[in-house]
Design an enzyme around this catalytic site. Structure first.
Site, PDB file in Angstrom:
ATOM      1  N   HIS A  52       0.857  -1.188   0.000  1.00 51.42           N
ATOM      2  CA  HIS A  52       0.000   0.000   0.000  1.00 51.42           C
ATOM      3  C   HIS A  52       0.898   1.245   0.000  1.00 51.42           C
ATOM      4  O   HIS A  52       2.050   1.193   0.468  1.00 51.42           O
ATOM      5  CB  HIS A  52      -0.902   0.017   1.235  1.00 51.42           C
ATOM      6  CG  HIS A  52      -1.999  -0.995   1.167  1.00 51.42           C
ATOM      7  ND1 HIS A  52      -2.980  -1.101   2.123  1.00 51.42           N
ATOM      8  CD2 HIS A  52      -2.267  -1.955   0.240  1.00 51.42           C
ATOM      9  CE1 HIS A  52      -3.810  -2.072   1.791  1.00 51.42           C
ATOM     10  NE2 HIS A  52      -3.396  -2.616   0.654  1.00 51.42           N
ATOM     11  N   GLU A  54       1.017   3.865   1.794  1.00 56.85           N
ATOM     12  CA  GLU A  54       1.532   4.301   3.100  1.00 56.85           C
ATOM     13  C   GLU A  54       2.729   3.450   3.528  1.00 56.85           C
ATOM     14  O   GLU A  54       3.725   3.965   4.029  1.00 56.85           O
ATOM     15  CB  GLU A  54       0.444   4.186   4.181  1.00 56.85           C
ATOM     16  CG  GLU A  54      -0.818   4.980   3.905  1.00 56.85           C
ATOM     17  CD  GLU A  54      -1.896   4.148   3.206  1.00 56.85           C
ATOM     18  OE1 GLU A  54      -1.584   3.466   2.210  1.00 56.85           O
ATOM     19  OE2 GLU A  54      -3.050   4.191   3.649  1.00 56.85           O
ATOM     20  N   CYS A  82      -6.009   1.843   5.689  1.00 55.65           N
ATOM     21  CA  CYS A  82      -6.645   0.612   6.174  1.00 55.65           C
ATOM     22  C   CYS A  82      -6.083   0.308   7.563  1.00 55.65           C
ATOM     23  O   CYS A  82      -5.207   1.007   8.059  1.00 55.65           O
ATOM     24  CB  CYS A  82      -6.379  -0.530   5.186  1.00 55.65           C
ATOM     25  SG  CYS A  82      -4.662  -1.066   5.157  1.00 55.65           S
ATOM     26  N   CYS A  85      -2.257  -0.316   7.546  1.00 57.41           N
ATOM     27  CA  CYS A  85      -1.461   0.902   7.418  1.00 57.41           C
ATOM     28  C   CYS A  85      -1.577   1.780   8.658  1.00 57.41           C
ATOM     29  O   CYS A  85      -0.601   2.438   9.039  1.00 57.41           O
ATOM     30  CB  CYS A  85      -1.870   1.665   6.164  1.00 57.41           C
ATOM     31  SG  CYS A  85      -1.399   0.806   4.649  1.00 57.41           S
TER      32      CYS A  85
END
Ligand SMILES: [Zn+2]
Length: 151
Positions: A52, A54, A82, A85
């Site tokens: 992801h 992040e 999410c 993260c």
């Protein structure tokens, strides 16, 4: 510098993801006014469910700073992180999280949203929502609309 200028940079990352067929989410990490990391989702390209924006930005920033503690760093991300993260953000000691748009709303996401707000607060992470919200939400809507047409 204005928060929206950094979010613009995160949005540029989201568009890079969009153009690769990745979920269009981008992130930048800022320390002392300088962007020290920038990334977008690469889960398809890297065949990695943890790739992801992040997480990738946190890894870059840690490498740049030579340590895992991202003290006095701010993370800008185009969509609400999410749970995974959010955990990584807290573990990395990031101080401020600035979010473009929230997750698409449904009851499950609403419960997770409430949980994350408490999770960040309990760990002294400041959270700001709604910076360039329309722009950040627009690219996601376009992406998911295209998927519906395609499949
Ligand atoms: Zn995530």
């Amino acid at each position: 510098m204005d928060k929206s200028l950094y979010m613009e940079e995160a949005l540029k990352e989201a568009y890079k993801a969009y153009n690769k067929g990745e979920t269009p989410i981008g992130a930048v990490i800022v320390k002392d006014g300088e962007i020290i990391a920038r990334a977008h989702n690469l889960t398809e390209e890297l065949s990695d469910s943890t790739a992801h924006a992040e997480i990738l930005a946190i890894r870059q920033a840690s490498e740049k700073l030579g340590g895992w503690r991202l003290i006095n760093c701010d993370l800008y991300v185009t969509m609400e992180p999410c749970i995974m993260c959010s955990g990584a953000i807290i573990n990395s000691r990031i101080k401020n999280v600035i979010i473009g748009t929230r997750h698409i709303k449904n009851s499950k996401m609403e419960r997770q949203h409430e949980f994350k707000i408490d999770y960040f607060r309990d760990n002294n992470v400041e959270v700001t929502f709604g910076v360039l919200e329309d722009e950040c939400s627009h690219i996601l809507q376009e992406f998911f609309r295209a998927l519906r047409i395609k499949y």
